[in-house]
Design a protein around this motif. Structure first.
Motif, PDB file in Angstrom:
ATOM      1  N   GLY A 200       0.813  -1.209   0.000  1.00 16.58           N
ATOM      2  CA  GLY A 200       0.000   0.000   0.000  1.00 16.58           C
ATOM      3  C   GLY A 200       0.845   1.257   0.000  1.00 16.58           C
ATOM      4  N   MET A 201       0.155   2.393  -0.048  1.00 22.69           N
ATOM      5  CA  MET A 201       0.854   3.675  -0.052  1.00 22.69           C
ATOM      6  C   MET A 201       1.629   3.901   1.245  1.00 22.69           C
ATOM      7  SD  MET A 201       0.342   5.103  -2.973  1.00 22.69           S
ATOM      8  CE  MET A 201      -0.783   5.112  -4.358  1.00 22.69           C
ATOM      9  N   ARG A 202       1.035   3.490   2.362  1.00 21.29           N
ATOM     10  CA  ARG A 202       1.717   3.678   3.635  1.00 21.29           C
ATOM     11  C   ARG A 202       2.946   2.781   3.738  1.00 21.29           C
ATOM     12  NH1 ARG A 202      -3.778   4.358   6.403  1.00 21.29           N
ATOM     13  NH2 ARG A 202      -3.847   6.584   6.846  1.00 21.29           N
ATOM     14  N   GLN A 203       2.825   1.545   3.255  1.00 23.04           N
ATOM     15  CA  GLN A 203       3.983   0.650   3.271  1.00 23.04           C
ATOM     16  C   GLN A 203       5.096   1.167   2.374  1.00 23.04           C
ATOM     17  OE1 GLN A 203       0.859  -0.371   3.124  1.00 23.04           O
ATOM     18  NE2 GLN A 203       0.609  -1.720   4.882  1.00 23.04           N
ATOM     19  N   GLU A 204       4.715   1.787   1.265  1.00 27.64           N
ATOM     20  CA  GLU A 204       5.725   2.359   0.376  1.00 27.64           C
ATOM     21  C   GLU A 204       6.469   3.494   1.059  1.00 27.64           C
ATOM     22  OE1 GLU A 204       6.063   4.388  -4.096  1.00 27.64           O
ATOM     23  OE2 GLU A 204       4.152   4.303  -3.033  1.00 27.64           O
ATOM     24  N   ALA A 205       5.733   4.361   1.754  1.00 31.44           N
ATOM     25  CA  ALA A 205       6.382   5.462   2.463  1.00 31.44           C
ATOM     26  C   ALA A 205       7.301   4.948   3.565  1.00 31.44           C
ATOM     27  CB  ALA A 205       5.325   6.397   3.050  1.00 31.44           C
ATOM     28  N   SER A 206       6.900   3.858   4.232  1.00 32.57           N
ATOM     29  CA  SER A 206       7.746   3.307   5.292  1.00 32.57           C
ATOM     30  C   SER A 206       9.026   2.702   4.735  1.00 32.57           C
ATOM     31  CB  SER A 206       6.965   2.249   6.073  1.00 32.57           C
ATOM     32  OG  SER A 206       6.700   1.115   5.270  1.00 32.57           O
ATOM     33  N   ARG A 207       8.980   2.164   3.521  1.00 32.65           N
ATOM     34  CA  ARG A 207      10.174   1.578   2.920  1.00 32.65           C
ATOM     35  C   ARG A 207      11.101   2.652   2.363  1.00 32.65           C
ATOM     36  NH1 ARG A 207       9.740  -3.858   2.356  1.00 32.65           N
ATOM     37  NH2 ARG A 207      11.523  -3.882   0.958  1.00 32.65           N
ATOM     38  N   VAL A 208      10.509   3.690   1.782  1.00 35.27           N
ATOM     39  CA  VAL A 208      11.328   4.757   1.198  1.00 35.27           C
ATOM     40  C   VAL A 208      11.896   5.652   2.299  1.00 35.27           C
ATOM     41  CG1 VAL A 208      11.305   6.746  -0.338  1.00 35.27           C
ATOM     42  CG2 VAL A 208      10.056   4.684  -0.964  1.00 35.27           C
ATOM     43  N   GLY A 209      11.067   5.967   3.325  1.00 38.49           N
ATOM     44  CA  GLY A 209      11.514   6.842   4.407  1.00 38.49           C
ATOM     45  C   GLY A 209      11.439   8.304   4.020  1.00 38.49           C
TER      46      GLY A 209
ATOM     47  N   ILE B 111      11.448  12.681   5.845  1.00 39.74           N
ATOM     48  CA  ILE B 111      11.287  13.592   6.973  1.00 39.74           C
ATOM     49  C   ILE B 111       9.867  14.143   6.942  1.00 39.74           C
ATOM     50  CG2 ILE B 111      12.143  15.666   8.111  1.00 39.74           C
ATOM     51  CD1 ILE B 111      14.151  13.408   8.056  1.00 39.74           C
ATOM     52  N   GLY B 112       9.184  14.063   8.072  1.00 36.76           N
ATOM     53  CA  GLY B 112       7.824  14.561   8.161  1.00 36.76           C
ATOM     54  C   GLY B 112       7.774  16.053   8.392  1.00 36.76           C
ATOM     55  N   THR B 113       6.552  16.590   8.448  1.00 34.62           N
ATOM     56  CA  THR B 113       6.371  18.025   8.673  1.00 34.62           C
ATOM     57  C   THR B 113       6.794  18.439  10.078  1.00 34.62           C
ATOM     58  OG1 THR B 113       4.078  17.585   9.292  1.00 34.62           O
ATOM     59  CG2 THR B 113       4.503  18.208   7.008  1.00 34.62           C
ATOM     60  N   CYS B 114       6.913  17.476  10.991  1.00 36.77           N
ATOM     61  CA  CYS B 114       7.368  17.782  12.348  1.00 36.77           C
ATOM     62  C   CYS B 114       8.879  17.911  12.422  1.00 36.77           C
ATOM     63  CB  CYS B 114       6.901  16.690  13.310  1.00 36.77           C
ATOM     64  SG  CYS B 114       7.487  15.032  12.882  1.00 36.77           S
ATOM     65  N   GLY B 115       9.586  17.603  11.345  1.00 35.17           N
ATOM     66  CA  GLY B 115      11.033  17.692  11.332  1.00 35.17           C
ATOM     67  C   GLY B 115      11.739  16.423  11.749  1.00 35.17           C
ATOM     68  N   ARG B 116      10.997  15.373  12.062  1.00 37.77           N
ATOM     69  CA  ARG B 116      11.600  14.107  12.460  1.00 37.77           C
ATOM     70  C   ARG B 116      11.401  13.071  11.363  1.00 37.77           C
ATOM     71  NH1 ARG B 116      12.446  13.776  18.037  1.00 37.77           N
ATOM     72  NH2 ARG B 116      12.347  11.514  17.919  1.00 37.77           N
ATOM     73  N   GLN B 117      12.122  11.941  11.476  1.00 36.77           N
ATOM     74  CA  GLN B 117      11.938  10.861  10.523  1.00 36.77           C
ATOM     75  C   GLN B 117      10.518  10.313  10.632  1.00 36.77           C
ATOM     76  OE1 GLN B 117      14.929   7.822  10.349  1.00 36.77           O
ATOM     77  NE2 GLN B 117      16.544   9.199  11.011  1.00 36.77           N
ATOM     78  N   LEU B 118      10.037   9.752   9.526  1.00 36.62           N
ATOM     79  CA  LEU B 118       8.682   9.222   9.507  1.00 36.62           C
ATOM     80  C   LEU B 118       8.519   8.130  10.551  1.00 36.62           C
ATOM     81  CD1 LEU B 118       8.024   8.935   5.664  1.00 36.62           C
ATOM     82  CD2 LEU B 118       7.448  10.811   7.197  1.00 36.62           C
TER      83      LEU B 118
ATOM     84  N   GLN C 267      -3.848  19.407   2.529  1.00 38.32           N
ATOM     85  CA  GLN C 267      -2.406  19.604   2.410  1.00 38.32           C
ATOM     86  C   GLN C 267      -1.704  19.499   3.762  1.00 38.32           C
ATOM     87  OE1 GLN C 267      -1.863  23.334   0.427  1.00 38.32           O
ATOM     88  NE2 GLN C 267      -2.544  22.574  -1.563  1.00 38.32           N
ATOM     89  N   LYS C 268      -2.400  19.848   4.846  1.00 41.36           N
ATOM     90  CA  LYS C 268      -1.801  19.787   6.168  1.00 41.36           C
ATOM     91  C   LYS C 268      -2.018  18.432   6.831  1.00 41.36           C
ATOM     92  CE  LYS C 268      -2.042  24.726   7.171  1.00 41.36           C
ATOM     93  NZ  LYS C 268      -2.542  25.758   8.122  1.00 41.36           N
ATOM     94  N   LEU C 269      -3.125  17.775   6.527  1.00 44.54           N
ATOM     95  CA  LEU C 269      -3.448  16.511   7.179  1.00 44.54           C
ATOM     96  C   LEU C 269      -2.832  15.307   6.473  1.00 44.54           C
ATOM     97  CD1 LEU C 269      -7.210  17.018   8.100  1.00 44.54           C
ATOM     98  CD2 LEU C 269      -5.203  17.371   9.524  1.00 44.54           C
ATOM     99  N   ALA C 270      -2.435  15.454   5.217  1.00 48.16           N
ATOM    100  CA  ALA C 270      -1.901  14.321   4.455  1.00 48.16           C
ATOM    101  C   ALA C 270      -0.398  14.205   4.668  1.00 48.16           C
ATOM    102  CB  ALA C 270      -2.208  14.482   2.969  1.00 48.16           C
ATOM    103  N   GLY C 271       0.078  12.962   4.735  1.00 46.79           N
ATOM    104  CA  GLY C 271       1.503  12.700   4.863  1.00 46.79           C
ATOM    105  C   GLY C 271       2.148  12.467   3.512  1.00 46.79           C
ATOM    106  N   GLN C 272       3.357  11.927   3.526  1.00 46.40           N
ATOM    107  CA  GLN C 272       4.068  11.686   2.278  1.00 46.40           C
ATOM    108  C   GLN C 272       3.450  10.562   1.459  1.00 46.40           C
ATOM    109  OE1 GLN C 272       8.283  11.330   2.654  1.00 46.40           O
ATOM    110  NE2 GLN C 272       8.529  13.249   3.743  1.00 46.40           N
ATOM    111  N   CYS C 273       2.606   9.753   2.097  1.00 47.22           N
ATOM    112  CA  CYS C 273       1.922   8.665   1.376  1.00 47.22           C
ATOM    113  C   CYS C 273       0.636   9.150   0.737  1.00 47.22           C
ATOM    114  CB  CYS C 273       1.637   7.513   2.331  1.00 47.22           C
ATOM    115  SG  CYS C 273       0.652   7.982   3.772  1.00 47.22           S
ATOM    116  N   SER C 274       0.344  10.452   0.837  1.00 48.68           N
ATOM    117  CA  SER C 274      -0.883  11.076   0.326  1.00 48.68           C
ATOM    118  C   SER C 274      -2.121  10.602   1.078  1.00 48.68           C
ATOM    119  CB  SER C 274      -1.069  10.841  -1.183  1.00 48.68           C
ATOM    120  OG  SER C 274      -1.385   9.490  -1.470  1.00 48.68           O
TER     121      SER C 274
END
Length: 368
Positions: free
Chosen positions: A184-193, A195-202, A229-236
């Motif tokens: 899924g999209m979330r699993q893809e983001a976890s594999r790619v890695g 930095i989130g909007t909080c400034g820390r790693q995903l 735009q604010k509520l969505a992460g890198q996985c959309s």
């Protein structure tokens, strides 16, 4: 993504902490012969060891695979493995448990490193092959087995994809056994890695493993702005961290009074503007006094609602004591805000003292 060298505790993705490492088991306790081994991007599995094979965290081992063997790094040993398997709901008593053969030899490690170095180029070429076949899919990652006899191609797709022809092309081009694995999209983001909007790693690439469904109701409970735009992460998708404090907000919201949108006082009609759930404060404004906000505790709101049911109107939303305490709180808040702004000022280290002009000495009057 994959640590070839042995790294200290806590330096790898989705690392496991052996909290029983300093506790010696009783002498009657047999040595636990099952270890946890990690592979690329947090993929882990449990393997059974022989009695004469002693492994420690960080050892590079050759383990059973289908076909051939794979190379991984030991991430957990001892009785903590039993607890880890219970948390992941893995039955360690089954006969299907694979075996850990031995510690990896130098030749095994060299072949493994060579396979790891080829994974990125293989991923780029596989994307070109999928594009030529006009398949609506995205190859997000490739993982070679330690002996390079098998390759796992991770892909994302919105609909079902017929990739039988693509598997033939991959087998001829790369000379390995091909396994296609949809994520899924979330699993893809976890594999790619990243930095989130909080400034820390995903979170999903460092410690978070359970992907619960995130709904907009969780954002409403926390009074967050429903801005995609604010509520969505890198996985959309909606950020997983929206769920972290949702239960707390739901529990606190149970203590809020119902039908408290409008309050009636002798000063005028008050409309609810905002609710600070965790602080237990509801902010109102009078319809006749303009944009003036009054912070009212929940207990006071319940008291006014009971009075309104009896057609009794209090003088004001707050009593004198409450208003004075709120004024003191507002003054302290404004003072702390001013101090914070002063600390963040770029010119806070500049010398604000004006240089005093040196007075010229009076010249003697020779003509006198």
């Amino acid at each position: 993504n994959r640590q070839v060298e042995t790294l200290p505790q806590g330096s790898s993705k989705l690392d496991s902490v052996n909290w029983l490492s300093n506790i010696k088991p009783p002498s009657i306790f047999p040595e636990y012969n099952i270890v946890e081994v990690r592979f690329k991007n947090g993929r882990k599995d449990f393997f059974q060891t022989s009695p004469d094979l002693v492994l420690e965290v960080g050892d590079i081992v050759a383990v059973e695979a289908s076909p051939g063997h794979d190379i991984g790094i030991v991430s957990l040993v001892g009785q903590a493995v039993r607890m880890q398997a219970k948390a992941k709901r893995v039955n360690l008593g089954s006969t299907d448990l694979k075996k850990a053969y031995r510690k990896a030899k130098a030749a095994d490690i060299e072949k493994w490193i060579t396979a790891v170095e080829q994974e990125h180029d293989t991923m780029l070429k596989s994307r070109q092959f999928a594009s030529r076949l006009r398949l609506d899919m995205k190859i997000s990652d490739v993982e070679y087995q330690g002996d390079r006899t098998k390759g796992i191609f991770y892909y994302t797709a919105d609909d079902r994809v017929d990739f039988r022809e693509l598997i033939r092309v991959f087998a001829e081009a790369f000379g390995v056994r091909v396994e296609m694995r949809q994520i899924g999209m979330r699993q893809e983001a976890s594999r790619v890695g990243g930095i989130g909007t909080c400034g820390r790693q995903l979170c999903c690439s460092t410690w978070f493993t359970s992907f619960r469904t995130v709904s907009t109701n969780a954002a409403r409970n926390q009074q967050l702005s429903l801005n995609p735009q604010k509520l969505a992460g890198q996985c959309s998708k909606l950020k997983c961290c929206i769920n972290f404090e949702n239960d707390c907000y739901v529990d606190y919201a149970k203590h809020l009074p119902e039908n408290a949108q409008v309050l009636y006082t002798k000063t005028g009609k008050a409309i609810l503007q905002k609710t600070e759930v965790l602080r237990g404060i509801m902010v109102y404004s009078y319809t006749d006094n303009g944009p003036q906000f009054v912070a009212v505790p929940i207990e006071r709101v319940k008291e006014i609602l009971e009075l309104n049911k009896k057609n009794i109107y209090p003088n004001d939303l707050d009593s004198q004591a409450e208003s004075s305490s709120n004024n003191d709180e507002e003054q302290n808040l404004s003072k702390s805000s001013a101090d914070a702004l002063l600390e963040d000022s770029l010119t806070r280290f500049d010398n604000n003292k004006k240089k005093k002009k040196k007075k010229k000495p009076n010249r003697p009057n020779h003509g006198a």
